[in-house]
Structures are given as C-alpha cells and as structure tokens.
Design a protein around this motif. Structure first.
Motif, PDB file in Angstrom:
ATOM      1  N   SER A 186       6.595   7.228   6.218  1.00 25.03           N
ATOM      2  CA  SER A 186       7.535   6.226   6.707  1.00 25.03           C
ATOM      3  C   SER A 186       8.843   6.414   5.926  1.00 25.03           C
ATOM      4  CB  SER A 186       7.004   4.809   6.552  1.00 25.03           C
ATOM      5  OG  SER A 186       7.783   3.894   7.305  1.00 25.03           O
ATOM      6  N   ASN A 187       9.944   6.059   6.560  1.00 30.64           N
ATOM      7  CA  ASN A 187      11.231   6.431   5.977  1.00 30.64           C
ATOM      8  C   ASN A 187      11.586   5.697   4.675  1.00 30.64           C
ATOM      9  OD1 ASN A 187      11.680   4.087   7.465  1.00 30.64           O
ATOM     10  ND2 ASN A 187      13.591   4.795   8.365  1.00 30.64           N
ATOM     11  N   VAL A 188      11.230   4.444   4.530  1.00 25.04           N
ATOM     12  CA  VAL A 188      11.584   3.736   3.290  1.00 25.04           C
ATOM     13  C   VAL A 188      10.777   4.257   2.091  1.00 25.04           C
ATOM     14  CG1 VAL A 188      11.670   1.492   2.143  1.00 25.04           C
ATOM     15  CG2 VAL A 188      12.412   1.711   4.522  1.00 25.04           C
ATOM     16  N   PRO A 189       9.456   4.375   2.190  1.00 21.96           N
ATOM     17  CA  PRO A 189       8.721   4.960   1.065  1.00 21.96           C
ATOM     18  C   PRO A 189       9.138   6.410   0.772  1.00 21.96           C
ATOM     19  CG  PRO A 189       7.205   3.785   2.497  1.00 21.96           C
ATOM     20  CD  PRO A 189       8.525   3.835   3.202  1.00 21.96           C
ATOM     21  N   ALA A 190       9.484   7.163   1.830  1.00 25.12           N
ATOM     22  CA  ALA A 190       9.943   8.542   1.616  1.00 25.12           C
ATOM     23  C   ALA A 190      11.235   8.548   0.809  1.00 25.12           C
ATOM     24  CB  ALA A 190      10.148   9.253   2.958  1.00 25.12           C
ATOM     25  N   ALA A 191      12.145   7.643   1.118  1.00 28.54           N
ATOM     26  CA  ALA A 191      13.404   7.559   0.371  1.00 28.54           C
ATOM     27  C   ALA A 191      13.146   7.243  -1.093  1.00 28.54           C
ATOM     28  CB  ALA A 191      14.314   6.500   0.991  1.00 28.54           C
ATOM     29  N   ILE A 192      12.227   6.330  -1.342  1.00 28.41           N
ATOM     30  CA  ILE A 192      11.912   5.953  -2.725  1.00 28.41           C
ATOM     31  C   ILE A 192      11.283   7.135  -3.461  1.00 28.41           C
ATOM     32  CG2 ILE A 192      10.435   4.475  -4.140  1.00 28.41           C
ATOM     33  CD1 ILE A 192      10.980   2.267  -2.023  1.00 28.41           C
ATOM     34  N   LEU A 193      10.334   7.801  -2.828  1.00 28.08           N
ATOM     35  CA  LEU A 193       9.669   8.944  -3.463  1.00 28.08           C
ATOM     36  C   LEU A 193      10.665  10.058  -3.772  1.00 28.08           C
ATOM     37  CD1 LEU A 193       7.104  10.529  -4.304  1.00 28.08           C
ATOM     38  CD2 LEU A 193       6.951  11.289  -1.924  1.00 28.08           C
ATOM     39  N   LEU A 194      11.479  10.425  -2.789  1.00 28.23           N
ATOM     40  CA  LEU A 194      12.372  11.579  -2.952  1.00 28.23           C
ATOM     41  C   LEU A 194      13.597  11.297  -3.817  1.00 28.23           C
ATOM     42  CD1 LEU A 194      12.236  12.956   0.700  1.00 28.23           C
ATOM     43  CD2 LEU A 194      10.932  13.726  -1.296  1.00 28.23           C
ATOM     44  N   SER A 195      13.941  10.032  -3.993  1.00 25.98           N
ATOM     45  CA  SER A 195      15.143   9.702  -4.768  1.00 25.98           C
ATOM     46  C   SER A 195      15.061  10.178  -6.216  1.00 25.98           C
ATOM     47  CB  SER A 195      15.415   8.200  -4.732  1.00 25.98           C
ATOM     48  OG  SER A 195      14.385   7.493  -5.395  1.00 25.98           O
ATOM     49  N   GLY A 196      13.874  10.344  -6.730  1.00 27.96           N
ATOM     50  CA  GLY A 196      13.721  10.828  -8.105  1.00 27.96           C
ATOM     51  C   GLY A 196      13.863  12.335  -8.244  1.00 27.96           C
ATOM     52  N   GLY A 198       0.815  -1.221   0.000  1.00 26.61           N
ATOM     53  CA  GLY A 198       0.000   0.000   0.000  1.00 26.61           C
ATOM     54  C   GLY A 198       0.841   1.259   0.000  1.00 26.61           C
ATOM     55  N   PHE A 199       1.871   1.292   0.852  1.00 22.78           N
ATOM     56  CA  PHE A 199       2.751   2.459   0.899  1.00 22.78           C
ATOM     57  C   PHE A 199       3.438   2.685  -0.448  1.00 22.78           C
ATOM     58  CE2 PHE A 199       3.318   2.545   5.706  1.00 22.78           C
ATOM     59  CZ  PHE A 199       2.741   3.793   5.830  1.00 22.78           C
ATOM     60  N   PHE A 200       3.964   1.629  -1.045  1.00 26.57           N
ATOM     61  CA  PHE A 200       4.697   1.792  -2.291  1.00 26.57           C
ATOM     62  C   PHE A 200       3.784   2.157  -3.461  1.00 26.57           C
ATOM     63  CE2 PHE A 200       7.800  -0.915   0.077  1.00 26.57           C
ATOM     64  CZ  PHE A 200       8.728   0.096   0.243  1.00 26.57           C
ATOM     65  N   GLY A 246       4.295   5.637  -5.317  1.00 23.77           N
ATOM     66  CA  GLY A 246       4.483   5.629  -6.768  1.00 23.77           C
ATOM     67  C   GLY A 246       3.483   6.517  -7.476  1.00 23.77           C
ATOM     68  N   ASN A 247       2.248   6.507  -7.015  1.00 23.30           N
ATOM     69  CA  ASN A 247       1.224   7.349  -7.634  1.00 23.30           C
ATOM     70  C   ASN A 247       1.364   8.808  -7.211  1.00 23.30           C
ATOM     71  OD1 ASN A 247      -0.106   5.376  -9.167  1.00 23.30           O
ATOM     72  ND2 ASN A 247      -1.113   4.629  -7.333  1.00 23.30           N
ATOM     73  N   LEU A 248       1.795   9.028  -5.985  1.00 23.92           N
ATOM     74  CA  LEU A 248       1.971  10.395  -5.482  1.00 23.92           C
ATOM     75  C   LEU A 248       3.004  11.159  -6.311  1.00 23.92           C
ATOM     76  CD1 LEU A 248       0.931  12.136  -3.111  1.00 23.92           C
ATOM     77  CD2 LEU A 248       2.934  11.384  -1.821  1.00 23.92           C
ATOM     78  N   GLY A 249       4.096  10.488  -6.648  1.00 23.54           N
ATOM     79  CA  GLY A 249       5.153  11.122  -7.433  1.00 23.54           C
ATOM     80  C   GLY A 249       4.740  11.458  -8.859  1.00 23.54           C
ATOM     81  N   ARG A 250       3.640  10.900  -9.327  1.00 20.62           N
ATOM     82  CA  ARG A 250       3.170  11.152 -10.690  1.00 20.62           C
ATOM     83  C   ARG A 250       2.191  12.313 -10.778  1.00 20.62           C
ATOM     84  NH1 ARG A 250       2.781   5.013 -11.263  1.00 20.62           N
ATOM     85  NH2 ARG A 250       4.735   4.538 -12.290  1.00 20.62           N
TER      86      ARG A 250
END
Length: 163
Positions: free
Chosen positions: A85-95, A47-49, A53-57
């Motif tokens: 949460s820190n892992v989804p935040a890292a994935i979102l912000l890495s782009g 759910g988080f991922f 993923g959709n938030l960044g779009r």
C-alpha cells in the motif's frame, strides 16, 4: 370533506412513519458500518505499520531496498506500493533515500494498480462487496484493468517527462 381529510391524514401518517422507520434503520446500519469499518481500518493500518517497521529492520531486506531504490525512487516506490500500500511503502522507503520528491511521486502513482495499492481502494471494494447484487469478480477485473491502465499512463509520463 372532513372524512376525506382524516383518511388522507391517516395515510400520510402511515407513509410518514414507514419512511421514518426506514430512515432510522438506514442511519443505524450506516453508523454500525462506520464503526466496524473504522475498527477494521485502524487494525489494518496498525498491522501495516508494524509489518513495515519490522521489515525495514531485517538486514537482508534492508540491503535489498538500499540497492534497489538508488536513482529509481519513482519506480521502486510504485512497485512497493503495489504490495504494501502506498502510505506504508512511503514510510518504509523514506529511510533509504534523500530523493523525497521521487518517493512522493512514486507512492502517489503507486496508489493505482492493485487493490491493495491504496487503502481508499480497499474501502471502496468493501463498500461495494456488501451490496446483495455485488459482482465482486467483475468489480476486481474492471477495477484492476482501469487502474493498471492508469498506472501505465502515469509511469510513462514520469519516465518521459520527469526523468
């Protein structure tokens, strides 16, 4: 003497069987909990991922993140970790950054603070809340207090030493 030995042997069997039964019950409860927890965690992570993923779009969100993160990776990653949460935040912000060291520091520091900031914190809360004597309100108050204090100390360190 042999009569006493048989009494003690019977007593030991009764105690041994009771302990064995309690142990088997505890093991069964543990494995049922682990299975339920793993399903819950798996669905939560998925759910988080999906959400991230959709938030960044979303263009508005994407533009906002791009303007917020530049030269503020540690602070932005810490703040996003409090909500996502820190892992989804890292994935979102890495782009949105090339400063991966700042992003890594921010998401690691960002694991402190709110209960949702780290999945490990959610797991510990769920484990605690299952106890009959659990005082979840007190747990959240104490947990949040110590975590916010730790977060403030680490952010202060980052500001004065790393920046």
């Amino acid at each position: 003497n042999f009569g006493n030995v048989s009494v003690f042997a019977s007593y030991d069997n009764v105690i041994g069987n009771a302990v064995n039964h309690k142990f088997q019950y505890a093991v069964e409860r543990f494995f049922n909990f682990v299975i339920a927890l793993n399903v819950f965690l798996l669905l939560t992570f998925v759910g988080f991922f999906l959400f991230v993923g959709n938030l960044g779009r979303i263009e508005f969100i994407s533009d906002m993140i791009a303007s917020l993160i530049v030269d503020r990776e540690i602070l932005a990653a810490t703040l996003f970790s409090q909500v996502l949460s820190n892992v989804p935040a890292a994935i979102l912000l890495s782009g949105f950054t090339e400063d991966f060291a700042g992003l890594l520091i921010g998401t690691n520091v960002g694991g402190l603070g709110t209960l949702i900031a780290s999945m490990a914190s959610l797991i510990s809360y769920k484990l605690y809340a299952q106890h009959e004597t659990a005082d979840t309100g007190k747990y959240l108050l104490v947990f949040t207090g110590y975590n916010v204090l730790g977060l403030a100390v680490l952010l202060t360190f980052c500001y004065f030493v790393l920046m």
